[in-house]
Motif scaffolding. Structure first.
Motif, mmCIF file in Angstrom:
data_model
loop_
_atom_site.group_PDB
_atom_site.id
_atom_site.type_symbol
_atom_site.label_atom_id
_atom_site.label_comp_id
_atom_site.label_asym_id
_atom_site.label_seq_id
_atom_site.Cartn_x
_atom_site.Cartn_y
_atom_site.Cartn_z
ATOM 1 N N LEU A 170 -14.803 -59.475 18.764
ATOM 2 C CA LEU A 170 -15.268 -60.009 19.807
ATOM 3 C C LEU A 170 -16.719 -60.405 19.459
ATOM 4 O O LEU A 170 -17.666 -59.446 18.942
ATOM 5 N N ILE A 171 -17.156 -61.692 19.631
ATOM 6 C CA ILE A 171 -18.508 -62.013 19.285
ATOM 7 C C ILE A 171 -18.961 -62.818 20.664
ATOM 8 O O ILE A 171 -18.423 -63.526 21.275
ATOM 9 N N PRO A 203 -11.456 -60.015 10.428
ATOM 10 C CA PRO A 203 -12.342 -60.748 11.200
ATOM 11 C C PRO A 203 -13.565 -60.109 11.016
ATOM 12 O O PRO A 203 -14.751 -60.950 11.124
ATOM 13 N N SER A 204 -13.551 -58.718 10.821
ATOM 14 C CA SER A 204 -15.006 -58.052 10.569
ATOM 15 C C SER A 204 -15.615 -58.692 9.432
ATOM 16 O O SER A 204 -16.769 -58.726 9.314
ATOM 17 N N GLU A 205 -15.170 -58.948 8.307
ATOM 18 C CA GLU A 205 -15.434 -59.317 7.249
ATOM 19 C C GLU A 205 -16.018 -60.865 7.332
ATOM 20 O O GLU A 205 -16.898 -61.302 6.879
ATOM 21 N N ILE A 206 -15.259 -61.805 8.256
ATOM 22 C CA ILE A 206 -15.626 -63.108 8.330
ATOM 23 C C ILE A 206 -17.070 -63.044 9.003
ATOM 24 O O ILE A 206 -17.783 -63.966 9.026
ATOM 25 N N TRP A 207 -16.901 -61.978 10.082
ATOM 26 C CA TRP A 207 -18.363 -62.080 10.783
ATOM 27 C C TRP A 207 -19.380 -61.443 10.196
ATOM 28 O O TRP A 207 -20.355 -61.865 10.076
ATOM 29 N N ASP A 208 -19.153 -60.357 9.152
ATOM 30 C CA ASP A 208 -20.207 -60.011 8.217
ATOM 31 C C ASP A 208 -20.651 -61.050 7.063
ATOM 32 O O ASP A 208 -22.009 -61.107 7.142
ATOM 33 N N LEU A 209 -19.963 -61.911 6.808
ATOM 34 C CA LEU A 209 -20.315 -62.924 5.739
ATOM 35 C C LEU A 209 -21.162 -63.935 6.643
ATOM 36 O O LEU A 209 -22.167 -64.455 6.063
ATOM 37 N N THR A 210 -20.714 -64.228 7.933
ATOM 38 C CA THR A 210 -21.641 -65.215 8.701
ATOM 39 C C THR A 210 -22.876 -64.718 9.043
ATOM 40 O O THR A 210 -23.808 -65.341 8.418
ATOM 41 N N THR A 269 -26.283 -65.086 18.536
ATOM 42 C CA THR A 269 -24.823 -64.470 18.428
ATOM 43 C C THR A 269 -24.975 -62.947 18.300
ATOM 44 O O THR A 269 -25.837 -62.629 17.638
ATOM 45 N N LYS A 270 -24.239 -62.294 18.614
ATOM 46 C CA LYS A 270 -23.961 -60.741 18.612
ATOM 47 C C LYS A 270 -22.472 -60.119 18.744
ATOM 48 O O LYS A 270 -21.778 -60.947 19.538
ATOM 49 N N SER A 271 -22.241 -59.182 18.160
ATOM 50 C CA SER A 271 -21.072 -58.275 18.293
ATOM 51 C C SER A 271 -21.553 -57.199 18.892
ATOM 52 O O SER A 271 -22.690 -56.821 19.075
ATOM 53 N N LYS A 272 -20.527 -56.111 19.355
ATOM 54 C CA LYS A 272 -20.947 -54.884 19.971
ATOM 55 C C LYS A 272 -21.689 -53.934 19.047
ATOM 56 O O LYS A 272 -22.655 -53.184 19.264
ATOM 57 N N GLU A 273 -21.261 -54.162 17.396
ATOM 58 C CA GLU A 273 -21.683 -53.310 16.677
ATOM 59 C C GLU A 273 -23.129 -53.628 15.988
ATOM 60 O O GLU A 273 -23.930 -53.140 15.535
ATOM 61 N N LYS A 274 -23.025 -55.196 15.725
ATOM 62 C CA LYS A 274 -23.878 -55.522 14.902
ATOM 63 C C LYS A 274 -24.421 -56.917 15.423
ATOM 64 O O LYS A 274 -23.774 -57.749 15.899
ATOM 65 N N LEU A 323 -23.445 -68.063 28.436
ATOM 66 C CA LEU A 323 -23.064 -67.065 27.744
ATOM 67 C C LEU A 323 -21.588 -66.927 27.565
ATOM 68 O O LEU A 323 -20.777 -67.094 28.676
ATOM 69 N N SER A 324 -21.086 -66.890 26.577
ATOM 70 C CA SER A 324 -19.570 -66.821 26.300
ATOM 71 C C SER A 324 -19.019 -65.831 25.278
ATOM 72 O O SER A 324 -20.008 -65.401 24.324
ATOM 73 N N ASP A 325 -17.998 -65.207 25.590
ATOM 74 C CA ASP A 325 -17.664 -64.177 24.557
ATOM 75 C C ASP A 325 -16.424 -64.872 23.849
ATOM 76 O O ASP A 325 -15.188 -65.513 24.437
ATOM 77 N N TRP A 326 -16.244 -64.961 22.432
ATOM 78 C CA TRP A 326 -15.450 -65.528 21.527
ATOM 79 C C TRP A 326 -14.579 -64.459 20.847
ATOM 80 O O TRP A 326 -15.151 -63.356 20.527
#
Length: 284
Positions: free
Chosen positions: A8-9, A94-101, A175-180, A72-75
């Motif tokens: 979730l982003i 998905p976390s690895e895709i987000w981390d690379l982004t 952009t942000k996620s809950k953790e990072k 504001l939208s949640d993806w």
């Protein structure tokens, strides 16, 4: 891996484009460019260049919620395991895709911020593009994964986002996620990804073929022949100063002409110094 893995982003846009409803052009551009950025991270991890229909069945990017005021939208970033046919997907999430982004943005911000401050940037790419080190002045950074490839493939989309800020319709993209946290662009970043240009002061002689010329714009295309000061290839050009246009039109009938040119270079930290444009001062 489960049949589906999700991330979730949150995607936040602020600016006058959203003060009274949503400006469709800005909203569509901002949404599309962020989608492309996520896809570039996916493709970099997969070792691919273009999204195909089967990739879009594998990687699903779904907007779950919209809030007004600022936009504001949640993806949801979803990988569908049953569609995965490449061995790399056995370890992609998905976390690895987000981390690379996230890491790619950090990499881009470091090298372009340094370049804008005239701090030397040295980029070293490890074997298989799996490790990248960056030296800027006396600072040293290390990135894992295909950050360099992802940066080269996604820089155009980041520039399109900063163009929205430069035009004044949006003041913040976050952009942000809950953790990072992810990336954040504000008005102070509107020129972040610009590249500097420099025109040589002394013309050089070249043998070339002028094969396209627009007499209304005084510009065209030419082909530089091999083994000369400027690398061979096709270049866009314009006519420098006031010159007789007839000789340029006549040159279209010749396979080779001698020209004097001033070369314009761009200094891009993601690429070698290269010629972006030629200005012709004379043609024989």
């Amino acid at each position: 891996m489960k049949d589906k893995e999700k991330k979730l982003i949150s995607y936040i846009l602020e600016g006058k484009a959203f003060d009274e409803g949503y400006s469709i052009y800005e909203l569509n551009t901002a949404l599309t460019e962020f989608e492309f950025i996520l896809e570039r991270a996916y493709l970099s991890l997969a070792g691919k260049q273009n999204m195909m229909s089967k990739d879009r069945k594998t990687l699903k990017i779904v907007s779950k919620k919209f809030e007004q005021g600022s936009f504001l939208s949640d993806w949801e970033l979803i990988l569908v395991g049953t569609q995965m046919t490449f061995s790399i997907f056995n370890q992609m999430s998905p976390s690895e895709i987000w981390d690379l982004t996230r890491n790619t943005f950090d990499f881009l911000k470091i090298i372009f911020s340094s370049k804008n401050e005239n701090i030397p940037v040295n980029i070293n790419i490890g074997d298989n593009n799996n490790k990248v080190t960056v030296e800027t002045g006396n600072k040293y950074y290390e990135f894992n994964g295909p950050v360099y490839k992802c940066a080269k493939d996604s820089i155009h989309h980041y520039r399109n986002l900063t163009n929205l800020i430069e035009q004044g319709s949006i003041r913040k993209i976050e952009t942000k996620s809950k953790e990072k946290s992810g990336f954040k662009l504000t008005t102070k970043d509107k020129d972040l990804f610009h590249v500097s240009k420099k025109i040589e002061e002394v013309p050089v002689d070249l043998n070339a073929e002028i094969y396209r010329f627009d007499k209304f714009k005084n510009a065209g295309k030419l082909r530089v022949y091999p083994e000369q000061i400027i690398p061979s290839g096709d270049y866009s050009f314009s006519v420098e100063g006031k010159q007789e246009i007839d000789k340029y039109i006549y040159s279209l009938t010749k396979k080779k002409v001698k020209i004097k040119v001033l070369a314009e270079y761009i200094d891009d930290p993601l690429d070698d110094k290269k010629i972006s444009y030629l200005k012709i001062t004379d043609v024989v």
